[in-house]
Motif scaffolding. Sequence first.
Motif, short mmCIF file in Angstrom:
data_model
loop_
_atom_site.label_atom_id
_atom_site.label_comp_id
_atom_site.label_asym_id
_atom_site.label_seq_id
_atom_site.Cartn_x
_atom_site.Cartn_y
_atom_site.Cartn_z
N ASP A 167 13.98 -2.64 -21.16
CA ASP A 167 12.75 -2.14 -21.29
C ASP A 167 12.39 -1.10 -19.94
O ASP A 167 11.74 -0.11 -19.92
CB ASP A 167 11.63 -2.92 -21.55
N PRO A 183 13.82 3.15 -19.78
CA PRO A 183 13.74 4.17 -20.57
C PRO A 183 14.29 5.57 -20.54
O PRO A 183 14.68 6.21 -21.45
CB PRO A 183 11.94 4.26 -20.72
N TYR A 230 14.74 -3.68 -32.36
CA TYR A 230 14.44 -2.95 -31.20
C TYR A 230 14.75 -1.55 -31.22
O TYR A 230 14.06 -0.76 -30.58
CB TYR A 230 15.44 -3.85 -30.12
N HIS A 277 12.70 1.91 -30.37
CA HIS A 277 12.93 2.64 -28.95
C HIS A 277 13.79 3.72 -29.10
O HIS A 277 14.89 3.52 -29.55
CB HIS A 277 13.78 1.51 -28.00
#
Length: 375
Positions: free
Chosen positions: A229, A232, A257, A261
């Motif tokens: 995380d 990004p 996930y 994302h």
Amino acid sequence: MKRKICVVTGTRAEYGLLSNLMRAIQQSTDFKLQLTVTGMHLSTEFGLTYNQIESDGFVIEEKVEMLLSSDTSTGVAKSIGLATIGFSDAFQRLKPDLLIILGDRYEMLAAAQTALVMQIPIAHIHGGECTFGAYDDAIRHSITKMATWHFTSTESHRNRVIQLGENPERVWNVGAIGIENILNLPLMTKKELYANLQLNMEKPLFLITFHPETNLQTEGIYPLLKALDSYPHVNLVFTKANADNGGRQINEILENYTLKHDNAYLFDSLGQLGYLSAVKEATVVIGNSSSGLIEIPYLETPTVNCGERQAGREKPGSVFDCTLEVQSIENAIKSALMYKGPYDQIFGDGHVVEKIMTELKKILSFAIQKEFYDI
């Protein structure tokens, strides 16, 4: 008359390692290739990768269905039973003179024990290695005892096979078979790779493969994702876990996930060309696949090795170990990103297929009888 050599493959990674050897057998004037496909290759869930095998020009002689929808320990044990039944029928039809098996997965255990009972000689590739974090360790050594000829990836692995009671005259250190692909396969450019995977050209690439630790639980994926995380600005490219205990659970977590994302991508399989091209362009490879320790250093990409799955394997200095804790993973990623070399090549010079074929041709009679070699 050509002697019949049956090669068994059950996973995308294993096929990538074996493909050059299969082609050499296919083109040989001494041998006839009999290709048997099983496991994840035949599963829609894992991308039906047998199609790739056929598109590469190989004829699949037998397909052995074995995977259940469950990836619990009970489900895997039942899959081994189904595979044993399927291999017995396939081998009865093929009547091979020799069976070639690579590695340590449970599909190969089923193939080996079937061949043993049916008096089909076995040649084993990548024996003598240790992985303390998975029951694959016991499978690998069990196959060693069922096999007559052995092709190892390092001299220490050769010595370990001999320590298990195998005659040194039938154990050869040929190096890791995957290195040959790296040295000979023309890889995609960054532009081609990013276009093929539909990645953001402005972002660097992390390549992540995380399999369950079969001796432990699958919760280790959560701290890994938490650590990721923090990136990004990076293309996070995941390949799915194998069909081991808990593999489907990990894949479900990864699917969720990647939905949340927009910099994360999940693939059933990148294929050999796609995977190695991604390794070459990646700033770091993360996870717990054996390729991170064996093949990846030859493409001069650092590896973050998470958890205990590969504990016990030989590894070069470009591999950074970490526990399955967020801070440990973050620290290992930072160390890997700062690493500038050297990239030690401890698994041979890549001329593996030539060495294996040379030794196979020297064997006048494939036979299953062998004695225990006392040191």
